[in-house]
Design a protein around this motif. Structure first.
Motif: not given
Length: 305
Positions: A164-172
């Motif tokens: 996507p144009a804007r994304f975040a990484l989540l490392v759970p």
């Protein structure tokens, strides 16, 4: 006369490998004309082979206590390397035993092995962050300047992903045997929904052993994208270069993401001390609660900004 070969020992884990990239660079700069070999473990061999610090990569066979043949083979290989100096950045009981394998004519040795030529004798070393501890070790060996950890050399082609144009990484995820170091999946799901409301798509990062927690978040937060089992070290670096932010537990991939330059919020429980092990990077926020289940989503969102 050619410079004597150099051996660097760094076996793992991932976070420690990432934090050692500054010392790797310092050793390379201090020995520009030497052939430098890294002794590491299999998960990191190919990746570190692409780094600009080493001429050769050896995989440590890690012989067991009763593996006489394995120890003899390692002894022969270490002795046959012709190394003029060894930088033991692992500084463990195992790596110190390798010093004794190379006796009686052991090379110059930087580490903590009794009797080595360049010992790190700082009585406070076990109370220092890994970065400062290793800088002190290298100072004792004559290397005055150690740069911060960096992964500027690590990147990958991401065209296989539809990003996507804007994304975040989540490392759970994190170590299966350390559940106390994991923020609850439902909390990550609530965080993911908040990010989606901002127009930021959360990408879930994890391996096969973390499938259950990623599936739980996916089910509770429609719109997230699971990259379960789809990332390696180079692609994770590349994602970190391009992500708006990352949030994750005290685990190896967060070290890689933070050092790659991504704005990162790292969650610590009372089970580990960020003063000793926190990731290093250009923008790292550490949030800590004795019990991670008591860490609120609101507080994490404050850290996200």
């Amino acid at each position: 006369m050619p410079a004597a070969p150099i051996l660097v020992i760094k076996l793992g884990a991932l976070g420690d490998i990432v934090l050692a990239t500054g010392p790797f660079a310092a050793i390379r700069a201090h020995h520009p004309d030497a052939s430098i070999t890294l002794l590491t473990t299999k998960p990191y061999a190919a990746w570190l082979g692409s780094a600009p610090y080493f001429d050769d990569i050896w995989i440590d066979p890690r012989p067991g206590a009763l593996d006489v043949v394995g120890w003899f083979s390692l002894h022969q290989r270490l002795r046959g390397g012709g190394f003029g100096r060894v930088y033991d950045l692992q500084t463990s009981g195992r790596s110190s035993r390798y010093f004794w394998l190379m006796r009686p004519n052991a090379p110059d040795w930087s580490g903590i092995a009794p009797g080595c030529s360049h010992p790190d004798t700082d009585p406070n070393r076990n109370h220092l962050h890994t970065v400062e501890r290793q800088a002190g070790q290298l100072r004792a060996a004559g290397i005055a300047e150690v740069p911060p950890p960096t992964l500027d050399w690590c990147d990958a082609d991401l065209t296989r992903f539809t990003l996507p144009a804007r994304f975040a990484l989540l490392v759970p995820g994190g170590s299966a045997h350390r559940p106390e170091k994991r923020w609850p999946a439902l909390a990550y799901a609530a965080l993911a929904r908040r990010l989606l409301e901002r127009g930021i798509t959360p990408l879930l990062i994890g391996t096969g052993t973390e499938a259950r927690v990623l599936a739980e978040i996916d089910a509770q937060a429609p719109g997230v994208v699971s990259l379960l089992g789809q990332t390696d070290f180079p692609s994770l670096c590349a994602l970190a270069h391009r992500a708006e932010l990352a949030v994750g537990n005290d685990t190896g991939p967060m070290h890689l993401i933070a050092t790659a330059g991504c704005r990162s919020v790292v969650l610590f429980s009372g089970a580990s001390d960020p003063a000793l092990t926190a990731p290093r990077g250009r923008a790292v926020t550490v949030l800590r609660e004795a019990r991670l289940e008591d860490l609120s989503v609101d507080r994490v969102m404050e850290g996200v900004g």
